[in-house]
Design a protein around this motif. Structure first.
Motif, PDB file in Angstrom:
ATOM      1  N   GLY A 148      18.699  95.757  71.467  1.00  0.00           N
ATOM      2  CA  GLY A 148      19.689  96.808  71.659  1.00  0.00           C
ATOM      3  C   GLY A 148      20.001  96.957  73.127  1.00  0.00           C
ATOM      4  O   GLY A 148      19.505  96.198  73.971  1.00  0.00           O
ATOM      5  N   PRO A 149      20.838  97.942  73.482  1.00  0.00           N
ATOM      6  CA  PRO A 149      21.159  98.178  74.893  1.00  0.00           C
ATOM      7  C   PRO A 149      19.893  98.522  75.665  1.00  0.00           C
ATOM      8  O   PRO A 149      19.004  99.216  75.158  1.00  0.00           O
ATOM      9  CB  PRO A 149      22.116  99.379  74.841  1.00  0.00           C
ATOM     10  CG  PRO A 149      22.602  99.450  73.433  1.00  0.00           C
ATOM     11  CD  PRO A 149      21.510  98.891  72.587  1.00  0.00           C
ATOM     12  N   THR A 150      19.812  98.051  76.920  1.00  0.00           N
ATOM     13  CA  THR A 150      18.616  98.302  77.711  1.00  0.00           C
ATOM     14  C   THR A 150      18.543  99.733  78.212  1.00  0.00           C
ATOM     15  O   THR A 150      17.474 100.346  78.207  1.00  0.00           O
ATOM     16  CB  THR A 150      18.551  97.338  78.909  1.00  0.00           C
ATOM     17  OG1 THR A 150      19.774  97.440  79.650  1.00  0.00           O
ATOM     18  CG2 THR A 150      18.374  95.913  78.427  1.00  0.00           C
ATOM     19  N   GLY A 151      19.663 100.294  78.670  1.00  0.00           N
ATOM     20  CA  GLY A 151      19.644 101.668  79.162  1.00  0.00           C
ATOM     21  C   GLY A 151      18.714 101.798  80.352  1.00  0.00           C
ATOM     22  O   GLY A 151      18.588 100.923  81.191  1.00  0.00           O
ATOM     23  N   THR A 152      18.002 102.932  80.426  1.00  0.00           N
ATOM     24  CA  THR A 152      17.052 103.166  81.506  1.00  0.00           C
ATOM     25  C   THR A 152      15.815 102.305  81.294  1.00  0.00           C
ATOM     26  O   THR A 152      15.273 102.258  80.191  1.00  0.00           O
ATOM     27  CB  THR A 152      16.647 104.646  81.560  1.00  0.00           C
ATOM     28  OG1 THR A 152      17.822 105.445  81.704  1.00  0.00           O
ATOM     29  CG2 THR A 152      15.720 104.914  82.738  1.00  0.00           C
ATOM     30  N   ALA A 153      15.365 101.636  82.343  1.00  0.00           N
ATOM     31  CA  ALA A 153      14.203 100.765  82.225  1.00  0.00           C
ATOM     32  C   ALA A 153      12.969 101.571  81.865  1.00  0.00           C
ATOM     33  O   ALA A 153      12.764 102.691  82.324  1.00  0.00           O
ATOM     34  CB  ALA A 153      13.981 100.012  83.533  1.00  0.00           C
ATOM     35  N   THR A 154      12.131 100.991  81.000  1.00  0.00           N
ATOM     36  CA  THR A 154      10.903 101.628  80.527  1.00  0.00           C
ATOM     37  C   THR A 154       9.715 100.914  81.155  1.00  0.00           C
ATOM     38  O   THR A 154       9.713  99.700  81.299  1.00  0.00           O
ATOM     39  CB  THR A 154      10.818 101.520  78.992  1.00  0.00           C
ATOM     40  OG1 THR A 154      11.994 102.087  78.417  1.00  0.00           O
ATOM     41  CG2 THR A 154       9.602 102.247  78.460  1.00  0.00           C
ATOM     42  N   THR A 155       8.688 101.664  81.522  1.00  0.00           N
ATOM     43  CA  THR A 155       7.500 101.038  82.093  1.00  0.00           C
ATOM     44  C   THR A 155       6.700 100.342  80.999  1.00  0.00           C
ATOM     45  O   THR A 155       6.847 100.635  79.813  1.00  0.00           O
ATOM     46  CB  THR A 155       6.604 102.071  82.778  1.00  0.00           C
ATOM     47  OG1 THR A 155       6.068 102.955  81.790  1.00  0.00           O
ATOM     48  CG2 THR A 155       7.374 102.867  83.825  1.00  0.00           C
ATOM     49  N   ALA A 156       5.825  99.453  81.436  1.00  0.00           N
ATOM     50  CA  ALA A 156       4.956  98.754  80.490  1.00  0.00           C
ATOM     51  C   ALA A 156       4.095  99.738  79.718  1.00  0.00           C
ATOM     52  O   ALA A 156       3.933  99.613  78.494  1.00  0.00           O
ATOM     53  CB  ALA A 156       4.070  97.763  81.246  1.00  0.00           C
ATOM     54  N   ALA A 157       3.552 100.738  80.408  1.00  0.00           N
ATOM     55  CA  ALA A 157       2.684 101.720  79.751  1.00  0.00           C
ATOM     56  C   ALA A 157       3.444 102.518  78.700  1.00  0.00           C
ATOM     57  O   ALA A 157       2.934 102.782  77.607  1.00  0.00           O
ATOM     58  CB  ALA A 157       2.072 102.656  80.787  1.00  0.00           C
ATOM     59  N   GLU A 158       4.695 102.895  78.997  1.00  0.00           N
ATOM     60  CA  GLU A 158       5.503 103.665  78.041  1.00  0.00           C
ATOM     61  C   GLU A 158       5.818 102.815  76.809  1.00  0.00           C
ATOM     62  O   GLU A 158       5.713 103.292  75.675  1.00  0.00           O
ATOM     63  CB  GLU A 158       6.794 104.137  78.717  1.00  0.00           C
ATOM     64  CG  GLU A 158       6.566 105.201  79.780  1.00  0.00           C
ATOM     65  CD  GLU A 158       7.798 105.451  80.635  1.00  0.00           C
ATOM     66  OE1 GLU A 158       7.862 106.523  81.266  1.00  0.00           O
ATOM     67  OE2 GLU A 158       8.696 104.573  80.686  1.00  0.00           O
TER      68      GLU A 158
END
Length: 303
Positions: A148-158
């Motif tokens: 899907g769309p990437t949007g705001t980057a997410t951390t590995a931990a999240e």
């Protein structure tokens, strides 16, 4: 295979925007297993497009326009010839020493859960390559891939806590786990041809890890495989921030809406299908293929 890409990023502004600047990491380089046949960037507004290279060896184009503009679209069209290398990357631009890719980065930090996961997943491995294949299988099985769309980057931990993410999220989890195991690893941004999904909402992301006696080897945690000739490599970095396809700034404009459309095709299969259709049409008595009027477009050529 021959991969054809059409990638369009469209910005709409509530109010006219000025002083538009876009950093475009959208242009691939040649290496063993990848040859760029054609590639161009087409902005929809008048401006300046200059080419440079960043510290990772990525090709970066800087587009700037004075405005005012109510909308801006950046369209990329290109074809790249790829060959199967079983994931082994050779002939790539290497500007940094291998230990650099052991550095912790903003979106690929290993928390306690990822550290425990990495040690469990790679436990009992007989060598570095075995470690990486076990880690690849572990990430693929533990974190669900949801394109899907990437949007705001997410951390590995999240992403690891959610057990779900887009390609860049699974790449971040893999990178964080591999660096905890003291394996040099880097983020890769590009495209992946999938026969069931030519229309995509974003590009794709995977990783490359350093393996003794082999060099850099590509792994795609989203699909649980080593990279193949269906992968088109564009940029690298420590994580998403270093390899983001488009990043920019502006003055004014109010609220911004961004839409991304990506199409990835097997150009050879398309050409064969078209030839078959043309041959069938020519066999119909009394009919001939329609003649289309030529279309002239302004294009910013990329070297």
């Amino acid at each position: 295979m021959r991969i054809r890409v059409v990638h369009e990023t469209v910005y709409q502004y509530d109010n006219p925007a000025r002083n538009l600047i876009q950093m475009l990491r959208l242009t691939p380089r040649d290496h063993d297993g990848q040859h760029v046949r054609s590639w161009r960037i087409e902005p929809t507004v008048d401006g300046r497009l200059s080419r440079r290279e960043d510290g990772f060896g990525n090709i970066v184009h800087v587009f700037s326009a004075d405005g005012p503009e109510e909308a801006l679209a950046i369209r990329v069209v290109g074809e790249v010839e790829t060959t199967e290398t079983h994931g082994v990357m050779r002939g790539t631009a290497e500007w940094l020493p291998d230990p650099f890719y052991l550095r912790e980065s903003r979106f690929a930090v290993a928390d306690e859960a990822i550290r425990a996961f990495a040690e469990d997943a790679a436990g009992g491995a007989k060598d570095r390559l075995d470690q990486l294949h076990r880690l690849l299988a572990g990430v693929h099985q533990t974190v669900d891939y949801a394109p899907g769309p990437t949007g705001t980057a997410t951390t590995a931990a999240e992403a690891f806590a959610l057990r779900k993410g887009v390609g860049q999220d699974l790449a971040h989890v893999f990178i964080a786990a591999a660096r905890h195991l003291e394996i040099p690893v880097r983020y890769v941004s590009g495209y992946c041809w999938r026969p069931d999904a030519p229309e995509q909402e974003a590009g794709h992301a995977w990783v490359e890890a350093r393996v003794p006696d082999l060099g850099w080897v590509g792994f795609d945690p989203a699909h649980g495989i080593a990279v193949t000739d269906a992968h088109l490599r564009v940029t690298i970095g420590l994580d998403y921030l270093d390899a983001a396809p488009v990043r920019g700034s502006r003055t004014g404009g109010g609220t911004e809406t961004m839409t991304v459309r990506v199409r990835v095709d097997d150009a050879r299969a398309q050409a064969q299908a078209q030839q078959s259709q043309d041959a069938t049409a020519s066999d119909v008595p009394g009919e001939s293929p329609p003649v289309e009027a030529p279309v002239i477009r302004h294009q910013a050529q990329v070297g």
